[in-house]
Design an enzyme around this catalytic site. Structure first.
Site, PDB file in Angstrom:
ATOM      1  N   SER A  97      45.338  50.057  56.549  1.00 33.79           N
ATOM      2  CA  SER A  97      44.928  51.069  55.799  1.00 33.79           C
ATOM      3  C   SER A  97      45.549  52.554  56.525  1.00 33.79           C
ATOM      4  O   SER A  97      46.656  53.058  54.853  1.00 33.79           O
ATOM      5  CB  SER A  97      43.771  51.257  55.729  1.00 33.79           C
ATOM      6  OG  SER A  97      43.342  51.047  54.340  1.00 33.79           O
ATOM      7  N   ILE A 169      39.288  59.338  49.736  1.00 36.25           N
ATOM      8  CA  ILE A 169      41.077  59.929  49.757  1.00 36.25           C
ATOM      9  C   ILE A 169      40.890  59.359  51.828  1.00 36.25           C
ATOM     10  O   ILE A 169      40.777  60.179  52.338  1.00 36.25           O
ATOM     11  CB  ILE A 169      41.423  60.642  50.361  1.00 36.25           C
ATOM     12  CG1 ILE A 169      41.440  61.638  48.252  1.00 36.25           C
ATOM     13  CG2 ILE A 169      43.122  61.190  50.452  1.00 36.25           C
ATOM     14  CD1 ILE A 169      41.994  60.800  48.036  1.00 36.25           C
ATOM     15  N   ALA A 248      51.927  50.297  48.006  1.00 36.41           N
ATOM     16  CA  ALA A 248      50.846  50.162  48.795  1.00 36.41           C
ATOM     17  C   ALA A 248      50.469  48.458  48.776  1.00 36.41           C
ATOM     18  O   ALA A 248      49.392  47.605  49.583  1.00 36.41           O
ATOM     19  CB  ALA A 248      49.827  51.411  49.329  1.00 36.41           C
ATOM     20  N   GLN A 285      31.582  16.645  59.269  1.00 37.39           N
ATOM     21  CA  GLN A 285      32.152  17.060  57.940  1.00 37.39           C
ATOM     22  C   GLN A 285      31.447  17.732  56.976  1.00 37.39           C
ATOM     23  O   GLN A 285      33.105  18.367  56.671  1.00 37.39           O
ATOM     24  CB  GLN A 285      31.962  15.610  56.885  1.00 37.39           C
ATOM     25  CG  GLN A 285      32.891  14.505  57.381  1.00 37.39           C
ATOM     26  CD  GLN A 285      32.478  12.757  56.425  1.00 37.39           C
ATOM     27  OE1 GLN A 285      31.927  13.155  55.367  1.00 37.39           O
ATOM     28  NE2 GLN A 285      32.898  11.978  56.836  1.00 37.39           N
ATOM     29  N   GLU A 369      43.127  50.442  45.577  1.00 35.81           N
ATOM     30  CA  GLU A 369      44.705  49.929  45.258  1.00 35.81           C
ATOM     31  C   GLU A 369      44.697  49.199  43.111  1.00 35.81           C
ATOM     32  O   GLU A 369      44.928  48.181  43.729  1.00 35.81           O
ATOM     33  CB  GLU A 369      45.207  49.077  46.210  1.00 35.81           C
ATOM     34  CG  GLU A 369      45.609  49.942  46.770  1.00 35.81           C
ATOM     35  CD  GLU A 369      46.943  51.524  46.527  1.00 35.81           C
ATOM     36  OE1 GLU A 369      47.313  50.977  45.899  1.00 35.81           O
ATOM     37  OE2 GLU A 369      47.052  52.274  47.671  1.00 35.81           O
TER      38      GLU A 369
END
Ligand code: TGC
Ligand code: FAD
Length: 390
Positions: A97, A169, A248, A285, A369
């Site tokens: 970031s 921010i 970004a 499994q 984003e």
């Protein structure tokens, strides 16, 4: 001819599709993450801090704005930049970031929309890690809908006066320069606000349980006076900030594949050594089914990232394709991280292992984003031609 050896973490031999230069860059970042991030990041996350010296080290490594040309930037391919993001986020999403916000948002905004003077003033120092940048778009009342922003800029003689708040921010309080988006009589415009400008301050957001090795701040702009030269001349509408987001988001496509790979690696290590009922748990499994599903997601995400990287290098990558990559790869990484967390049993919730940190971080990555819903609607809009946002 069969390849010499089989690498479980590169099941589909994606490595063989990379150039020597791309592999060298990838390897250099991988070593940096191994030596400078992984030994410490659990503690940074626990203490909710990020040592700011790391920015200069990233600058020395040459990865801040590495995909940009000139002004001290390395000018690498988009694919090489993506590989760096993958390796960084295999360390921690917060470190990726930091690099995304610096290179793909703050530096990209200046590089794409700035004047020659602005580029010369900021980009070389930002590339070197001597100055950190942040990107202020989101506000307390406008996240997915940045067009509803309230932060305003009005002219006062030759100056601009900015007033408003920006929220969530990244890098806010450590930034020497904030790229702040504001509405004006001429549409949305971007401004470069240096640290220490009268009326401007950044206040860290506490109590985060995700992306803790990353600084997240509120930006407060109380009648901040800026000269005309602080405005980015090339950005004249909401398209200005949204074009930066593509960059970004592209890095996140790769980064998410890195976080997923780290979780698969942890699950493979753990399940082949943890013994229950007299056998390593990997011999059951139901655990092999989980590992196979995780490997499928990790490899599919990586192939998708390489494909989008090649499109970007050819200048053909479209924003709606980036949306598909961001949505698909972050969801895949979340699935892988959740499965890995369960395979580690109680240790899956401990910061002694990387998995819970990645899982918690990915809860931010799926939101910032553009949320998963936003990217779903972008894809829906591209498929149908119908805008379902309003
Ligand atoms: P809409 O009317 O669709 O578009 C307005 C103008 O922008 C253009 N545009 C784009 N241009 C380039 N790239 C894109 N991806 C673009 N999307 C839209 C569009 O062509 C138009 O241009 P023009 O010239 O015709 O005016 O705008 P809308 O208000 O309907 O919104 C569309 C929507 C919802 C997709 C958009 O607002 C959006 O993407 N919302 C999500 C907000 C978001 O992602 N914020 C992120 C903030 S930064 C951050 O989270 C950093 S996290 C840290 C890290 O990265 O690590
Ligand atoms: P909202 O937009 O209020 O959304 C709330 C919910 O409603 C979500 O589930 C969303 O998907 C849904 N929703 C919204 N609109 C619609 C719709 N039309 N249809 C269907 N569902 C919808 N921002 C920056 O500008 N710069 C940064 O550096 C930055 N860094 C960040 C760092 C972190 C750690 C975090 C968590 C966020 C960061 N952000 C940053 C903010 C991020 O971009 C926003 O959080 C994101 O865009 C979502 O906005 P919001 O939080 O206001 O949510």
């Amino acid at each position: 001819m069969m390849p010499a050896s089989f690498a479980p973490l590169d099941y589909l031999s994606v490595d063989s599709s990379l150039t020597d230069v791309e592999r060298d860059i990838r390897d250099a970042v991988r070593v940096f993450v191994r030596d400078r991030i992984l030994p410490y990041v659990g503690e940074w996350f626990e203490q909710a801090r990020l040592p700011v010296e790391i920015v200069r080290e990233l600058g020395k490594l040459g990865i801040l704005g590495m995909h940009l040309d000139g002004y001290g930037c390395a000018g690498t391919s988009a694919t090489a930049y993506g590989l760096a993001c993958l390796e960084l986020e295999a360390g921690d999403s917060g470190i990726r970031s930091l690099v995304s916000v610096q290179g793909s948002l703050a530096m990209f905004a200046i590089h794409r929309w700035g004047s020659e003077e602005q580029k010369l003033e900021w980009l070389p120092r930002m590339a070197a890690g001597e100055a950190v940048g942040c990107f202020g778009l989101t506000e307390p009342d406008s996240g997915s809908d940045p067009g509803a922003m309230r932060t305003s800029a009005r002219r006062d003689g030759p100056d601009w006066i900015l007033r408003g708040r920006k929220m969530w921010i990244t890098n806010g309080s450590i930034a020497e320069v904030a790229v702040v988006w504001a509405r004006t009589d001429e549409g949305v415009r971007g401004f470069l606000v240096p640290k220490g400008t009268n009326g401007f301050r950044a206040q860290d957001i506490r109590k985060k349980l995700s992306l803790r090795a990353s600084i997240t701040s509120e930006l407060i702009l109380d009648d901040v006076r800026l000269p005309a030269s602080a405005m980015l001349p090339g950005a004249t509408s909401l398209r200005g900030p949204l074009a930066c987001l593509n960059e970004a988001r592209y890095g996140i496509v790769w980064g998410a594949a890195g976080a997923a790979r780290a979780c698969l690696e942890a699950a493979l290590d753990y399940s082949t050594t943890r013994v229950q009922f007299g056998k390593p748990i990997a011999s059951f499994q139901i655990q092999q089914q989980k590992l196979a599903a995780m490997a499928l997601e990790v490899n599919r995400a990586t192939v998708l990232a390489v494909h989008l990287g090649r499109l970007k290098d050819a200048g053909r990558l479209r924003p709606e394709q980036v949306s598909m990559g961001k949505l698909g790869n972050v969801n895949a990484a979340l699935d892988v991280a959740r499965a890995a967390r369960q395979m580690l049993g109680a240790n899956g919730i401990s910061l002694e292992y990387p998995v819970i940190r990645h899982l918690a971080n990915l809860e931010s990555v799926v939101t910032y984003e553009g949320t998963a819903d936003v990217h779903t609607l972008v894809i829906g809009g591209a498929l149908t031609g119908i805008d379902a946002f309003r």
